[in-house]
Design a protein around this motif. Structure first.
Motif, mmCIF file in Angstrom:
data_model
loop_
_atom_site.group_PDB
_atom_site.id
_atom_site.type_symbol
_atom_site.label_atom_id
_atom_site.label_comp_id
_atom_site.label_asym_id
_atom_site.label_seq_id
_atom_site.Cartn_x
_atom_site.Cartn_y
_atom_site.Cartn_z
ATOM 1 N N ASP A 1 48.010 31.612 76.751
ATOM 2 C CA ASP A 1 48.039 31.295 78.178
ATOM 3 C C ASP A 1 48.614 32.505 78.907
ATOM 4 O O ASP A 1 49.509 33.187 78.379
ATOM 5 C CB ASP A 1 48.885 30.049 78.431
ATOM 6 C CG ASP A 1 48.661 29.495 79.834
ATOM 7 O OD1 ASP A 1 47.686 28.746 80.005
ATOM 8 O OD2 ASP A 1 49.450 29.810 80.732
ATOM 9 N N SER B 1 51.982 32.769 76.862
ATOM 10 C CA SER B 1 52.215 32.126 75.574
ATOM 11 C C SER B 1 51.456 32.925 74.522
ATOM 12 O O SER B 1 50.274 33.239 74.707
ATOM 13 C CB SER B 1 51.718 30.676 75.603
ATOM 14 O OG SER B 1 51.811 30.080 74.323
ATOM 15 N N ASN C 1 58.728 19.614 78.253
ATOM 16 C CA ASN C 1 57.830 18.970 79.225
ATOM 17 C C ASN C 1 57.499 19.926 80.372
ATOM 18 O O ASN C 1 56.348 19.986 80.834
ATOM 19 C CB ASN C 1 58.473 17.691 79.775
ATOM 20 C CG ASN C 1 58.429 16.543 78.786
ATOM 21 O OD1 ASN C 1 57.635 16.547 77.850
ATOM 22 N ND2 ASN C 1 59.291 15.559 78.972
ATOM 23 N N GLN D 1 55.042 22.477 79.090
ATOM 24 C CA GLN D 1 53.726 21.859 78.899
ATOM 25 C C GLN D 1 53.026 21.655 80.238
ATOM 26 O O GLN D 1 51.796 21.793 80.334
ATOM 27 C CB GLN D 1 53.867 20.526 78.162
ATOM 28 C CG GLN D 1 54.104 20.668 76.671
ATOM 29 C CD GLN D 1 52.995 21.430 75.965
ATOM 30 O OE1 GLN D 1 51.811 21.194 76.229
ATOM 31 N NE2 GLN D 1 53.376 22.327 75.072
ATOM 32 N N ASN D 2 53.786 21.324 81.276
ATOM 33 C CA ASN D 2 53.189 21.174 82.610
ATOM 34 C C ASN D 2 52.517 22.471 83.051
ATOM 35 O O ASN D 2 51.440 22.453 83.666
ATOM 36 C CB ASN D 2 54.263 20.774 83.625
ATOM 37 C CG ASN D 2 54.715 19.338 83.456
ATOM 38 O OD1 ASN D 2 53.998 18.500 82.883
ATOM 39 N ND2 ASN D 2 55.905 19.032 83.943
ATOM 40 N N LEU E 1 51.397 24.900 80.962
ATOM 41 C CA LEU E 1 50.269 25.184 80.065
ATOM 42 C C LEU E 1 49.035 24.351 80.395
ATOM 43 O O LEU E 1 47.902 24.772 80.135
ATOM 44 C CB LEU E 1 50.686 24.949 78.609
ATOM 45 C CG LEU E 1 51.738 25.909 78.045
ATOM 46 C CD1 LEU E 1 52.237 25.420 76.694
ATOM 47 C CD2 LEU E 1 51.162 27.312 77.908
ATOM 48 N N GLN E 2 49.251 23.194 80.977
ATOM 49 C CA GLN E 2 48.126 22.306 81.265
ATOM 50 C C GLN E 2 47.321 22.729 82.491
ATOM 51 O O GLN E 2 46.212 22.238 82.707
ATOM 52 C CB GLN E 2 48.640 20.875 81.451
ATOM 53 C CG GLN E 2 49.096 20.226 80.149
ATOM 54 C CD GLN E 2 49.820 18.905 80.370
ATOM 55 O OE1 GLN E 2 49.867 18.397 81.489
ATOM 56 N NE2 GLN E 2 50.389 18.364 79.296
ATOM 57 N N VAL E 3 47.865 23.657 83.288
ATOM 58 C CA VAL E 3 47.159 24.098 84.491
ATOM 59 C C VAL E 3 46.327 25.335 84.163
ATOM 60 O O VAL E 3 46.838 26.326 83.638
ATOM 61 C CB VAL E 3 48.139 24.445 85.627
ATOM 62 C CG1 VAL E 3 47.383 24.941 86.851
ATOM 63 C CG2 VAL E 3 48.990 23.235 85.976
ATOM 64 N N SER E 4 45.052 25.291 84.462
ATOM 65 C CA SER E 4 44.181 26.439 84.227
ATOM 66 C C SER E 4 43.151 26.531 85.349
ATOM 67 O O SER E 4 42.869 25.553 86.043
ATOM 68 C CB SER E 4 43.469 26.319 82.878
ATOM 69 O OG SER E 4 42.669 25.146 82.833
ATOM 70 N N LYS F 1 48.832 26.964 89.510
ATOM 71 C CA LYS F 1 49.583 27.521 88.380
ATOM 72 C C LYS F 1 50.912 28.088 88.862
ATOM 73 O O LYS F 1 51.971 27.837 88.271
ATOM 74 C CB LYS F 1 48.762 28.622 87.709
ATOM 75 C CG LYS F 1 49.358 29.138 86.396
ATOM 76 C CD LYS F 1 49.023 28.220 85.247
ATOM 77 C CE LYS F 1 49.261 28.856 83.905
ATOM 78 N NZ LYS F 1 48.922 27.965 82.790
ATOM 79 N N THR G 1 53.335 25.344 89.903
ATOM 80 C CA THR G 1 53.833 24.637 88.718
ATOM 81 C C THR G 1 54.866 25.479 87.984
ATOM 82 O O THR G 1 55.888 24.953 87.515
ATOM 83 C CB THR G 1 52.676 24.292 87.765
ATOM 84 O OG1 THR G 1 51.678 23.544 88.479
ATOM 85 C CG2 THR G 1 53.163 23.467 86.592
ATOM 86 N N SER H 1 58.709 24.317 87.645
ATOM 87 C CA SER H 1 59.177 24.158 86.264
ATOM 88 C C SER H 1 60.349 25.079 85.977
ATOM 89 O O SER H 1 61.279 24.717 85.244
ATOM 90 C CB SER H 1 58.035 24.446 85.286
ATOM 91 O OG SER H 1 56.970 23.530 85.458
#
Length: 290
Positions: free
Chosen positions: A11, A22, A134, A137-138, A140-143, A149, A152, A156
């Motif tokens: 990521d 990541s 968490n 992960q929030n 990483l889930q945005v693409s 992004k 978030t 975060s």
């Protein structure tokens, strides 16, 4: 998976204030994890790996589900061993990103109040581990949506820093280095306190009653190839800050302990890949690659 500058990222997001990525590297480790330092803050969450992270002469274990904090200009590098993949999530950020909500930067106390190389490593309690995972992960889930992004990541980041501050307030010494060379730590402290003075390897050897070869061997293990390399990098990082603040390049060289401008110019260009004049004109800070 995205590849940028020959580095593969699971990521990846970068703008003028943030760099989130990541990575997962497999043995044999061909990617460079060599000694470096940067002006920005770094928060690293370890998922897997074997080896150590060295920060200003302190050796910390690579521990899954742990957080490593690296503040501006702390020299660090990673030495990997074993057969496990080296997986981590890293968030680089500039302190000014907190200004609108935390203008006093209280959330950065765990970064700013520790001595160089001390208390950079945090074991996470069960609740903090869940909250931080968490939050990551929030992100990483945005693409495929840079605006979302960025928002978030920022939200975060505040959550993660809040959890770290809770750990810090409970135990400011929540740090467990594998090894510490007290003499090298003392020398590192002395160098940083006298960085712009007339330092030399010989003067350090005389002051701390250590041979030149022993000094460099210890530095090679814990911090950098040689003590002089360490001093030069620290001076160059300080020089970059002076340039951003508007100090002329020639004056910056003298302020940062370089005896002549040509030596400063060559060292600066070799380390940063650009000239002092160009950096001063652009007034931009480069992000690290990893």
């Amino acid at each position: 998976m995205v590849e940028i500058d020959n580095v593969k990222y699971i990521d990846y997001y970068k703008d003028s204030e943030l760099f989130f990525h990541s990575n997962r590297d497999y043995p044999p480790f061909t990617h460079s994890f060599g000694m470096h330092a940067h002006e920005i803050y770094e928060l690293q969450y370890l998922i897997s790996g074997q080896g150590s992270i060295y920060i200003e002469g302190m050796e910390y274990p690579i521990q899954p589900s742990c957080i490593y904090l690296i503040r501006s200009n702390e020299v660090h590098y990673t030495r990997l061993t074993g057969t496990e993949p080296y997986e981590r999530i890293i968030l680089h950020f500039f302190p000014n990103i907190l200004d609108s909500i935390d203008p006093k930067h209280l959330l950065l106390v765990p970064f700013d109040e520790h001595l160089l190389g001390n208390n950079n490593f945090y074991f996470l309690e069960k609740h903090s581990k869940l909250m931080i995972e968490n939050a990551l992960q929030n992100i990483l889930q945005v693409s495929n949506d840079n605006y979302k992004k960025r928002i978030t990541i920022i939200s975060s980041l505040f959550s993660i820093l809040t959890e770290i501050n809770k750990l810090y307030s409970k135990n400011p010494d929540n740090s467990f280095p594998v090894s510490k060379n007290s003499l090298i730590s003392e020398i590192i402290f002395y160098i940083n306190e006298h960085l712009f003075e007339d330092l030399s390897v010989n003067s350090l050897c005389r002051r701390f009653y250590i041979s030149r070869s022993s000094l460099n061997i210890s530095f090679k293990k814990l911090t950098s190839p040689t003590v002089w390399n360490y001093i030069t990098i620290k001076r160059l990082l300080a020089a970059k800050t002076f340039l951003y603040e508007g100090t002329p390049a020639y004056e910056t060289a003298l302020l940062c302990g370089f005896k002549d401008y040509s030596t400063f110019f060559r060292a600066y260009k070799q380390y940063f890949g650009t000239t002092p004049q160009k950096d001063a004109q652009k007034n931009t800070i480069l992000f690290p690659k990893s």
